[in-house]
Design a protein around this motif. Structure first.
Motif, mmCIF file in Angstrom:
data_model
loop_
_atom_site.group_PDB
_atom_site.id
_atom_site.type_symbol
_atom_site.label_atom_id
_atom_site.label_comp_id
_atom_site.label_asym_id
_atom_site.label_seq_id
_atom_site.Cartn_x
_atom_site.Cartn_y
_atom_site.Cartn_z
ATOM 1 N N VAL A 392 -9.909 -12.271 -1.005
ATOM 2 C CA VAL A 392 -8.641 -11.574 -1.284
ATOM 3 C C VAL A 392 -8.787 -10.744 -2.575
ATOM 4 O O VAL A 392 -9.299 -11.237 -3.572
ATOM 5 C CB VAL A 392 -7.498 -12.593 -1.415
ATOM 6 N N THR A 393 -8.252 -9.539 -2.459
ATOM 7 C CA THR A 393 -8.253 -8.663 -3.652
ATOM 8 C C THR A 393 -6.819 -8.350 -4.045
ATOM 9 O O THR A 393 -5.897 -8.425 -3.212
ATOM 10 C CB THR A 393 -8.988 -7.346 -3.352
ATOM 11 N N GLU A 394 -6.653 -8.056 -5.327
ATOM 12 C CA GLU A 394 -5.326 -7.727 -5.843
ATOM 13 C C GLU A 394 -5.325 -6.306 -6.397
ATOM 14 O O GLU A 394 -6.291 -5.866 -7.003
ATOM 15 C CB GLU A 394 -4.924 -8.714 -6.944
ATOM 16 N N THR A 395 -4.185 -5.685 -6.172
ATOM 17 C CA THR A 395 -3.980 -4.322 -6.724
ATOM 18 C C THR A 395 -2.768 -4.369 -7.645
ATOM 19 O O THR A 395 -1.683 -4.788 -7.225
ATOM 20 C CB THR A 395 -3.725 -3.301 -5.605
ATOM 21 N N ILE A 432 3.741 -8.180 -10.321
ATOM 22 C CA ILE A 432 2.587 -7.830 -11.149
ATOM 23 C C ILE A 432 1.520 -7.158 -10.326
ATOM 24 O O ILE A 432 0.917 -6.165 -10.738
ATOM 25 C CB ILE A 432 2.028 -9.081 -11.833
ATOM 26 N N ALA A 433 1.273 -7.744 -9.106
ATOM 27 C CA ALA A 433 0.222 -7.149 -8.274
ATOM 28 C C ALA A 433 0.510 -7.482 -6.812
ATOM 29 O O ALA A 433 1.329 -8.340 -6.493
ATOM 30 C CB ALA A 433 -1.133 -7.691 -8.682
ATOM 31 N N VAL A 434 -0.239 -6.747 -5.952
ATOM 32 C CA VAL A 434 -0.125 -6.956 -4.510
ATOM 33 C C VAL A 434 -1.507 -7.342 -4.007
ATOM 34 O O VAL A 434 -2.495 -6.681 -4.347
ATOM 35 C CB VAL A 434 0.396 -5.700 -3.801
ATOM 36 N N THR A 435 -1.569 -8.426 -3.171
ATOM 37 C CA THR A 435 -2.866 -8.873 -2.654
ATOM 38 C C THR A 435 -3.164 -8.204 -1.336
ATOM 39 O O THR A 435 -2.280 -7.661 -0.659
ATOM 40 C CB THR A 435 -2.886 -10.407 -2.467
ATOM 41 N N SER A 436 -4.471 -8.333 -0.982
ATOM 42 C CA SER A 436 -4.898 -7.697 0.260
ATOM 43 C C SER A 436 -4.501 -8.499 1.497
ATOM 44 O O SER A 436 -4.577 -7.998 2.625
ATOM 45 C CB SER A 436 -6.428 -7.537 0.237
ATOM 46 N N ASN A 437 -4.042 -9.704 1.306
ATOM 47 C CA ASN A 437 -3.675 -10.535 2.471
ATOM 48 C C ASN A 437 -2.170 -10.691 2.611
ATOM 49 O O ASN A 437 -1.674 -11.615 3.257
ATOM 50 C CB ASN A 437 -4.335 -11.916 2.398
ATOM 51 N N GLY A 438 -1.371 -9.835 1.962
ATOM 52 C CA GLY A 438 0.063 -9.807 2.197
ATOM 53 C C GLY A 438 0.887 -10.662 1.267
ATOM 54 O O GLY A 438 2.006 -11.054 1.619
ATOM 55 N N TYR A 450 2.649 -16.702 -6.481
ATOM 56 C CA TYR A 450 2.615 -15.761 -5.364
ATOM 57 C C TYR A 450 3.752 -16.045 -4.394
ATOM 58 O O TYR A 450 4.075 -17.208 -4.098
ATOM 59 C CB TYR A 450 1.274 -15.883 -4.622
ATOM 60 N N ILE A 451 4.333 -14.961 -3.877
ATOM 61 C CA ILE A 451 5.344 -15.006 -2.830
ATOM 62 C C ILE A 451 4.912 -14.065 -1.734
ATOM 63 O O ILE A 451 4.378 -12.974 -2.005
ATOM 64 C CB ILE A 451 6.740 -14.582 -3.366
ATOM 65 N N ARG A 452 5.110 -14.453 -0.515
ATOM 66 C CA ARG A 452 4.745 -13.577 0.599
ATOM 67 C C ARG A 452 5.494 -12.251 0.487
ATOM 68 O O ARG A 452 6.679 -12.220 0.139
ATOM 69 C CB ARG A 452 5.065 -14.248 1.926
ATOM 70 N N ALA A 453 4.793 -11.236 0.846
ATOM 71 C CA ALA A 453 5.333 -9.879 0.644
ATOM 72 C C ALA A 453 6.580 -9.633 1.480
ATOM 73 O O ALA A 453 7.463 -8.847 1.085
ATOM 74 C CB ALA A 453 4.269 -8.831 0.982
#
Length: 462
Positions: A392-395, A432-438, A450-453
């Motif tokens: 998983v990556t974060e943006t 703060i950021a958005v992950t690549s897995n939602g 983390y909270i689901r998008a």
């Protein structure tokens, strides 16, 4: 007359006076009866004896006269026409003299006893010591004989017929309880005893009145304080006049308290049904005993008497060959049915226990399998989470966003991760950021997670 004769005459006069005083009332009653009878006789004979009629008309003077032996005789002569001896007076005098004589004898014996008391005590002590020595000597002779017999085979020993009083008392008490069907009391004399044997005794005793002429033929066993006993008897059945001869065998032992008891393991009943385990050493000893010529002769004698008794009394023959035989057959059938039922119930219980054990084992196995599966699944999930975390990556994307439903804030961007806190619907959080897995990385207060998008909205939620 000498003084002794005068004294004796005075005593006799006093005695006669006392006896006459005691009999006065009886004599008056007899005299009145005699006068009544005399009156009747006088009336009947008045025509033949004018003088007697004249005497009968005179007034009675009894109440004014002292009643003497002669007056009683005269009145009796008037009543019956003949002299009647006053035997009552004579018997009372004789009885009184006998009582006085007995009292004199007792007094004389008491004086002699008091005078010779020390001799009497010494004699009593001597007698007691003699009895003790006799008992001790008899006991030593019996013990010596028992020791000698124990070294011989039973078939070579001679019977002791009713010589052992303890054995005789034990056997007699046993048969008394047996005839009464008292299986509780019989355990004082014979044990162990199974429920089946108790049932048999209670059944058989219903037809027995008593055991008579019990005779014990005893031999010394191989163990200390043990005896092998053949018992002959006559059994009296209910409503049957003739007794039936019989014979039993018992093995008698001595318990820890020195008391004799019948080892019921080798009773006729258990030797037949073998409900208790037999000691083969004792069994061999019994077999040696039963092969003795004297035992065989005794058995043949009892059998002969038994056959003769049945031939002589049809009622006894019916009792033994029909009534008792039917009762024993019924008891045997009921016993076998009860045993079969007990065996079936025991088998069912065993099967049920086996089934329960199998069920329990299956449940345990299922639980172990499920636990292993859960463990494998958890391991797989952990592995997947690790793989997901690695890929998983974060943006970075900072903004104020809103939660559109009550959700959990997790430590990692996946649903199996630990929950750090929860956010209520409409709450504003810092993105703060958005992950690549939602997932969206957010911060609220001091908590960052983390909270689901799909639970994040850029617009305020009503």
């Amino acid at each position: 007359m000498s003084d002794l004769e005068k004294k004796k005459s005075t005593e006799e006069q006093e005695e006669n006076k006392n006896v006459l005083d005691l009999d006065k009332e009886e004599t008056e009653t007899e005299s009145k009866s005699a006068e009544d009878a005399s009156g009747e006789v006088s009336e009947t004979e008045s025509s033949n004896s004018p003088d007697e009629a004249e005497d009968a008309s005179l007034p009675e003077q009894e109440d004014l006269e002292f009643i003497t032996h002669e007056s009683v005789r005269d009145k009796s002569k008037m009543a019956e026409g003949e002299v009647i001896e006053d035997e009552m007076l004579s018997r009372k005098k004789t009885r009184r003299r006998s009582v006085d004589a007995e009292a004199a004898k007792v007094e004389k014996v008491q004086k002699i006893a008091k005078k010779n008391l020390h001799f009497i005590i010494i004699g009593a002590v001597v007698i007691i010591v003699a009895i003790c020595l006799l008992v001790f000597g008899v006991r030593r002779v019996m013990d010596k004989r028992a020791e000698e017999n124990s070294e011989q085979p039973l078939s070579a020993q001679e019977y002791e017929k009713n010589e052992n009083e303890q054995v005789n008392e034990l056997i007699t008490s046993y048969y008394t309880c047996y005839a009464d069907g008292d299986t509780d009391s019989i355990l004082q004399y014979a044990y162990p005893m199974s429920d089946d044997e108790k049932s048999y005794i209670q059944m058989y005793s219903e037809y027995v009145e008593e055991y008579q002429d019990i005779t014990c033929y005893t031999k010394t066993g191989s163990e200390d304080g043990s005896y092998v006993v053949s018992v002959t008897f006559n059994v009296k059945y209910q409503d049957v006049n003739t007794v039936a001869p019989g014979m039993d065998f018992f093995y008698v032992r001595t318990d820890d308290n020195g008391e004799l008891y019948m080892d019921n393991t080798y009773s006729p009943f258990n030797l037949t049904y073998q409900e208790y385990t037999l000691d083969q050493t004792v069994v061999q000893m019994i077999q040696d005993y039963q092969t003795g010529d004297d035992v065989i002769a005794l058995q043949n004698s009892v059998q002969t008497d038994y056959d003769q008794a049945l031939q002589a009394d049809a009622a006894l023959k019916t009792m033994v060959e029909e009534t008792l035989a039917n009762a024993v057959n019924t008891w045997t059938a009921e016993r076998e049915a009860a045993q079969q039922k007990a065996e079936e119930e025991a088998q069912q219980q065993v099967q049920q226990e086996q089934q329960n054990q199998q069920t329990q084992d299956q449940q345990t196995q299922d639980q172990q399998t499920q636990a292993q599966q859960n463990q494998d699944q958890q391991s797989q999930q952990t592995q997947d989470q690790g793989q997901q975390t690695d890929t998983v990556t974060e943006t970075e994307n900072r903004a104020w966003v809103y939660v559109n439903d009550t959700v959990n804030i997790r430590q990692q961007p996946n649903e199996s991760s630990a929950v750090l806190a929860s956010a209520a619907r409409g709450a504003q959080v810092r993105q703060i950021a958005v992950t690549s897995n939602g997932w969206v990385r957010v911060r609220t207060g001091d908590i960052e997670g983390y909270i689901r998008a799909d639970y994040i909205s850029a617009q305020p939620v009503d």
